[in-house]
Design a protein around this motif. Sequence first.
Motif, PDB file in Angstrom:
ATOM      1  N   ALA A 181       0.853  -1.190   0.000  1.00 34.13           N
ATOM      2  CA  ALA A 181       0.000   0.000   0.000  1.00 34.13           C
ATOM      3  C   ALA A 181       0.888   1.239   0.000  1.00 34.13           C
ATOM      4  O   ALA A 181       1.522   1.565   1.006  1.00 34.13           O
ATOM      5  CB  ALA A 181      -0.912  -0.017   1.209  1.00 34.13           C
ATOM      6  N   PHE A 182       0.888   1.931  -1.126  1.00 35.42           N
ATOM      7  CA  PHE A 182       1.820   3.048  -1.326  1.00 35.42           C
ATOM      8  C   PHE A 182       1.151   4.392  -1.120  1.00 35.42           C
ATOM      9  O   PHE A 182       0.119   4.692  -1.727  1.00 35.42           O
ATOM     10  CB  PHE A 182       2.408   2.976  -2.735  1.00 35.42           C
ATOM     11  CG  PHE A 182       3.243   4.181  -3.092  1.00 35.42           C
ATOM     12  CD1 PHE A 182       4.413   4.464  -2.402  1.00 35.42           C
ATOM     13  CD2 PHE A 182       2.850   5.037  -4.116  1.00 35.42           C
ATOM     14  CE1 PHE A 182       5.172   5.586  -2.720  1.00 35.42           C
ATOM     15  CE2 PHE A 182       3.606   6.145  -4.441  1.00 35.42           C
ATOM     16  CZ  PHE A 182       4.770   6.426  -3.741  1.00 35.42           C
ATOM     17  N   GLN A 183       1.769   5.195  -0.255  1.00 37.24           N
ATOM     18  CA  GLN A 183       1.337   6.569  -0.012  1.00 37.24           C
ATOM     19  C   GLN A 183       2.497   7.503  -0.405  1.00 37.24           C
ATOM     20  O   GLN A 183       3.572   7.431   0.193  1.00 37.24           O
ATOM     21  CB  GLN A 183       0.999   6.746   1.476  1.00 37.24           C
ATOM     22  CG  GLN A 183       0.107   7.928   1.803  1.00 37.24           C
ATOM     23  CD  GLN A 183      -1.356   7.655   1.507  1.00 37.24           C
ATOM     24  OE1 GLN A 183      -1.737   7.533   0.344  1.00 37.24           O
ATOM     25  NE2 GLN A 183      -2.170   7.567   2.535  1.00 37.24           N
ATOM     26  N   PRO A 184       2.322   8.355  -1.387  1.00 36.82           N
ATOM     27  CA  PRO A 184       3.423   9.224  -1.825  1.00 36.82           C
ATOM     28  C   PRO A 184       3.804  10.263  -0.773  1.00 36.82           C
ATOM     29  O   PRO A 184       2.936  10.837  -0.100  1.00 36.82           O
ATOM     30  CB  PRO A 184       2.857   9.910  -3.079  1.00 36.82           C
ATOM     31  CG  PRO A 184       1.659   9.126  -3.466  1.00 36.82           C
ATOM     32  CD  PRO A 184       1.119   8.543  -2.207  1.00 36.82           C
ATOM     33  N   GLU A 185       5.080  10.508  -0.643  1.00 37.76           N
ATOM     34  CA  GLU A 185       5.553  11.535   0.281  1.00 37.76           C
ATOM     35  C   GLU A 185       4.989  12.905  -0.077  1.00 37.76           C
ATOM     36  O   GLU A 185       4.713  13.719   0.810  1.00 37.76           O
ATOM     37  CB  GLU A 185       7.081  11.567   0.264  1.00 37.76           C
ATOM     38  CG  GLU A 185       7.716  10.324   0.886  1.00 37.76           C
ATOM     39  CD  GLU A 185       9.222  10.334   0.775  1.00 37.76           C
ATOM     40  OE1 GLU A 185       9.768  11.184   0.014  1.00 37.76           O
ATOM     41  OE2 GLU A 185       9.877   9.491   1.427  1.00 37.76           O
ATOM     42  N   GLU A 186       4.806  13.155  -1.369  1.00 37.50           N
ATOM     43  CA  GLU A 186       4.269  14.439  -1.802  1.00 37.50           C
ATOM     44  C   GLU A 186       2.850  14.655  -1.265  1.00 37.50           C
ATOM     45  O   GLU A 186       2.481  15.774  -0.913  1.00 37.50           O
ATOM     46  CB  GLU A 186       4.255  14.525  -3.335  1.00 37.50           C
ATOM     47  CG  GLU A 186       5.631  14.539  -3.988  1.00 37.50           C
ATOM     48  CD  GLU A 186       6.158  13.156  -4.336  1.00 37.50           C
ATOM     49  OE1 GLU A 186       6.975  13.038  -5.241  1.00 37.50           O
ATOM     50  OE2 GLU A 186       5.719  12.166  -3.675  1.00 37.50           O
ATOM     51  N   PHE A 187       2.071  13.584  -1.224  1.00 39.23           N
ATOM     52  CA  PHE A 187       0.702  13.692  -0.725  1.00 39.23           C
ATOM     53  C   PHE A 187       0.693  13.922   0.784  1.00 39.23           C
ATOM     54  O   PHE A 187      -0.119  14.692   1.300  1.00 39.23           O
ATOM     55  CB  PHE A 187      -0.096  12.429  -1.066  1.00 39.23           C
ATOM     56  CG  PHE A 187      -0.577  12.371  -2.491  1.00 39.23           C
ATOM     57  CD1 PHE A 187       0.233  12.786  -3.549  1.00 39.23           C
ATOM     58  CD2 PHE A 187      -1.837  11.890  -2.794  1.00 39.23           C
ATOM     59  CE1 PHE A 187      -0.204  12.725  -4.859  1.00 39.23           C
ATOM     60  CE2 PHE A 187      -2.289  11.827  -4.106  1.00 39.23           C
ATOM     61  CZ  PHE A 187      -1.471  12.250  -5.134  1.00 39.23           C
ATOM     62  N   ILE A 188       1.578  13.228   1.491  1.00 37.01           N
ATOM     63  CA  ILE A 188       1.662  13.403   2.941  1.00 37.01           C
ATOM     64  C   ILE A 188       2.118  14.817   3.282  1.00 37.01           C
ATOM     65  O   ILE A 188       1.634  15.422   4.247  1.00 37.01           O
ATOM     66  CB  ILE A 188       2.615  12.356   3.543  1.00 37.01           C
ATOM     67  CG1 ILE A 188       2.030  10.947   3.351  1.00 37.01           C
ATOM     68  CG2 ILE A 188       2.856  12.633   5.030  1.00 37.01           C
ATOM     69  CD1 ILE A 188       2.966   9.826   3.745  1.00 37.01           C
ATOM     70  N   ALA A 189       3.022  15.371   2.478  1.00 39.28           N
ATOM     71  CA  ALA A 189       3.481  16.744   2.715  1.00 39.28           C
ATOM     72  C   ALA A 189       2.338  17.728   2.516  1.00 39.28           C
ATOM     73  O   ALA A 189       2.255  18.759   3.205  1.00 39.28           O
ATOM     74  CB  ALA A 189       4.634  17.075   1.773  1.00 39.28           C
TER      75      ALA A 189
END
Length: 267
Positions: free
Chosen positions: A98-106
Amino acid sequence: MKKLLAVALAATMLTACASEEEAAVEAPAYTASQYGSAVNDIARTPEDRERDEARKPGELLAFAEIDRGDVVGDYIMGGGYVTRLLAMAVGTDGKVYAFQPEEFIAFRAEYATEQDEAMAPYADVDGSPVQAVPLRAPLAEPGFPEPLDTIITVMNWHDLYLEQMPEGTPETVAAMLYDSLKPGGSLIVVDHLAAEGAGAEAANTLHRMDAALAREALTGAGFVIEEESDIYSRPEDARDTNVFDESIRGLTDQFAWRLRKPAEATE
């Protein structure tokens, strides 16, 4: 008379056999009903269940042709709706990355919390194998640790065309997803439809995807569109309203594609 009856009986039997053969050929190999245990999993949230009528989870899993034991990627997992379905569908013999992009978390810190919460029920259930593994990394470098049978990305493809993304992001991501699959593996893409010819601007203003642009990037990476499904077809949607507008939210016209990496593809 007996001869005529015998001929008629033989013809009837042949017709019946032909009908049975046609029914066998036409019967779908995957059906929504076979994923009942995944849809009814107690680990799914009440919010998930409220979305089920619109998001058709059983039909999505059937269209994706998910089997027990598959190794699957949920690319840009968001709140984990698809991750939770996949974790049960692949079973303890399978695995979901399950991949969550760092850009989205930022952009929205809650994505990190939602990822943790989505993973918790499947991390280690009574000593059974880990079913779901969280990944956090740059958008185009998820770092899938092994070749995948299937990758699913739902309502995310338009994000690759946002103005904040580096030039060439859709092509880079399409190539990465292609390389992340086993030969013969599949990519499932679902997204909100923009009007024909709307271009990348629709991604920025409406959070919708011009299907022609998506098709160009994906087939350019080597994918073959195997099937287009109408499970999310809503022709009453004019495709000109922002998907977050309350008048259309959850009711958008969407495309659903199953794309295939050719079995003879070389790495």
